[in-house]
Design a protein around this motif. Sequence first.
Motif, PDB file in Angstrom:
ATOM      1  N   ILE A   1      -7.939   6.970   0.165  1.00 27.32           N
ATOM      2  CA  ILE A   1      -8.635   5.679   0.102  1.00 27.32           C
ATOM      3  C   ILE A   1      -7.659   4.536   0.379  1.00 27.32           C
ATOM      4  CG2 ILE A   1      -9.765   4.057  -1.475  1.00 27.32           C
ATOM      5  CD1 ILE A   1     -11.139   6.538  -2.738  1.00 27.32           C
ATOM      6  N   LEU A   2      -6.476   4.591  -0.236  1.00 28.14           N
ATOM      7  CA  LEU A   2      -5.488   3.543  -0.012  1.00 28.14           C
ATOM      8  C   LEU A   2      -4.959   3.551   1.423  1.00 28.14           C
ATOM      9  CD1 LEU A   2      -3.384   3.565  -3.301  1.00 28.14           C
ATOM     10  CD2 LEU A   2      -4.865   1.752  -2.459  1.00 28.14           C
ATOM     11  N   ALA A   3      -4.900   4.725   2.038  1.00 29.15           N
ATOM     12  CA  ALA A   3      -4.367   4.838   3.396  1.00 29.15           C
ATOM     13  C   ALA A   3      -5.372   4.411   4.461  1.00 29.15           C
ATOM     14  CB  ALA A   3      -3.914   6.275   3.654  1.00 29.15           C
TER      15      ALA A   3
ATOM     16  N   ALA B   1      -5.621  12.510  -7.046  1.00 24.93           N
ATOM     17  CA  ALA B   1      -4.519  11.788  -6.408  1.00 24.93           C
ATOM     18  C   ALA B   1      -4.679  11.783  -4.890  1.00 24.93           C
ATOM     19  CB  ALA B   1      -3.186  12.427  -6.787  1.00 24.93           C
ATOM     20  N   LYS B   2      -5.063  12.912  -4.327  1.00 23.56           N
ATOM     21  CA  LYS B   2      -5.244  12.994  -2.882  1.00 23.56           C
ATOM     22  C   LYS B   2      -6.367  12.071  -2.411  1.00 23.56           C
ATOM     23  CE  LYS B   2      -3.423  17.648  -2.675  1.00 23.56           C
ATOM     24  NZ  LYS B   2      -3.720  19.074  -2.582  1.00 23.56           N
TER      25      LYS B   2
ATOM     26  N   VAL C   1      -4.495   1.349   6.600  1.00 23.47           N
ATOM     27  CA  VAL C   1      -3.369   1.639   7.488  1.00 23.47           C
ATOM     28  C   VAL C   1      -3.850   2.453   8.682  1.00 23.47           C
ATOM     29  CG1 VAL C   1      -1.112   2.765   7.658  1.00 23.47           C
ATOM     30  CG2 VAL C   1      -1.738   1.536   5.569  1.00 23.47           C
ATOM     31  N   LEU C   2      -4.642   3.487   8.425  1.00 21.24           N
ATOM     32  CA  LEU C   2      -5.167   4.308   9.513  1.00 21.24           C
ATOM     33  C   LEU C   2      -6.076   3.498  10.428  1.00 21.24           C
ATOM     34  CD1 LEU C   2      -5.931   7.589   7.559  1.00 21.24           C
ATOM     35  CD2 LEU C   2      -4.072   7.179   9.157  1.00 21.24           C
ATOM     36  N   SER C   3      -6.859   2.608   9.861  1.00 22.70           N
ATOM     37  CA  SER C   3      -7.744   1.751  10.646  1.00 22.70           C
ATOM     38  C   SER C   3      -6.933   0.861  11.582  1.00 22.70           C
ATOM     39  CB  SER C   3      -8.603   0.900   9.713  1.00 22.70           C
ATOM     40  OG  SER C   3      -9.373  -0.008  10.435  1.00 22.70           O
TER      41      SER C   3
ATOM     42  N   LEU D   1       0.825  -1.213   0.000  1.00 27.25           N
ATOM     43  CA  LEU D   1       0.000   0.000   0.000  1.00 27.25           C
ATOM     44  C   LEU D   1       0.852   1.252   0.000  1.00 27.25           C
ATOM     45  CD1 LEU D   1      -2.908  -0.798   2.499  1.00 27.25           C
ATOM     46  CD2 LEU D   1      -3.059  -0.467   0.031  1.00 27.25           C
ATOM     47  N   ILE D   2       1.898   1.238   0.809  1.00 25.91           N
ATOM     48  CA  ILE D   2       2.775   2.412   0.885  1.00 25.91           C
ATOM     49  C   ILE D   2       3.430   2.662  -0.466  1.00 25.91           C
ATOM     50  CG2 ILE D   2       4.921   3.280   1.920  1.00 25.91           C
ATOM     51  CD1 ILE D   2       3.998   1.818   4.514  1.00 25.91           C
ATOM     52  N   LEU D   3       3.890   1.606  -1.124  1.00 27.10           N
ATOM     53  CA  LEU D   3       4.506   1.772  -2.441  1.00 27.10           C
ATOM     54  C   LEU D   3       3.500   2.274  -3.472  1.00 27.10           C
ATOM     55  CD1 LEU D   3       6.902  -1.296  -2.650  1.00 27.10           C
ATOM     56  CD2 LEU D   3       7.483   1.091  -2.251  1.00 27.10           C
ATOM     57  N   LYS D   4       2.255   1.787  -3.404  1.00 29.72           N
ATOM     58  CA  LYS D   4       1.218   2.277  -4.318  1.00 29.72           C
ATOM     59  C   LYS D   4       0.956   3.768  -4.081  1.00 29.72           C
ATOM     60  CE  LYS D   4      -1.285  -2.055  -4.906  1.00 29.72           C
ATOM     61  NZ  LYS D   4      -2.519  -2.786  -4.596  1.00 29.72           N
TER      62      LYS D   4
END
Length: 131
Positions: A114-116, A108-109, A119-121, A74-77
């Motif tokens: 959405i991708l983050a 992009a933001k 991780v936040l959860s 996810l971080i790389l994406k």
Amino acid sequence: MTSGSIFIFIGLALITAVTAIFLKESRLSSLALLAVIAGGAIILIRLLPALSDLLSGYEALGSVSGVSSYYFGLILKIIGIAYICEFCAQICRDAAQSALALKIEMAAKVAILILALPVLSTIVKTVLELF
């Protein structure tokens, strides 16, 4: 990528910029934009081997650190989306389409947020478990 190879990218960028200026002054604005896009594409293509090495290095770092490959992916994406959208937004600005560039940056933001979300959860769940 070696430290000296940055000069190749600088040279390509300068040649592209001078070509674009020459074409604009010759009243060939559409060709100037195409020259800038082509120069940017050449630079990106020449960067691909370095990006591949960088990705391999980050994957090795992820496996050593014990971070889940899912989160690491996810971080790389997220990083990839940020760079690609910034590149596209700059092309739009070169084409005098700053409003379109702003829309790309907004998209992009949203994509990054959405991708983050997973991780936040996970972070929120971990913090709640501590209390």
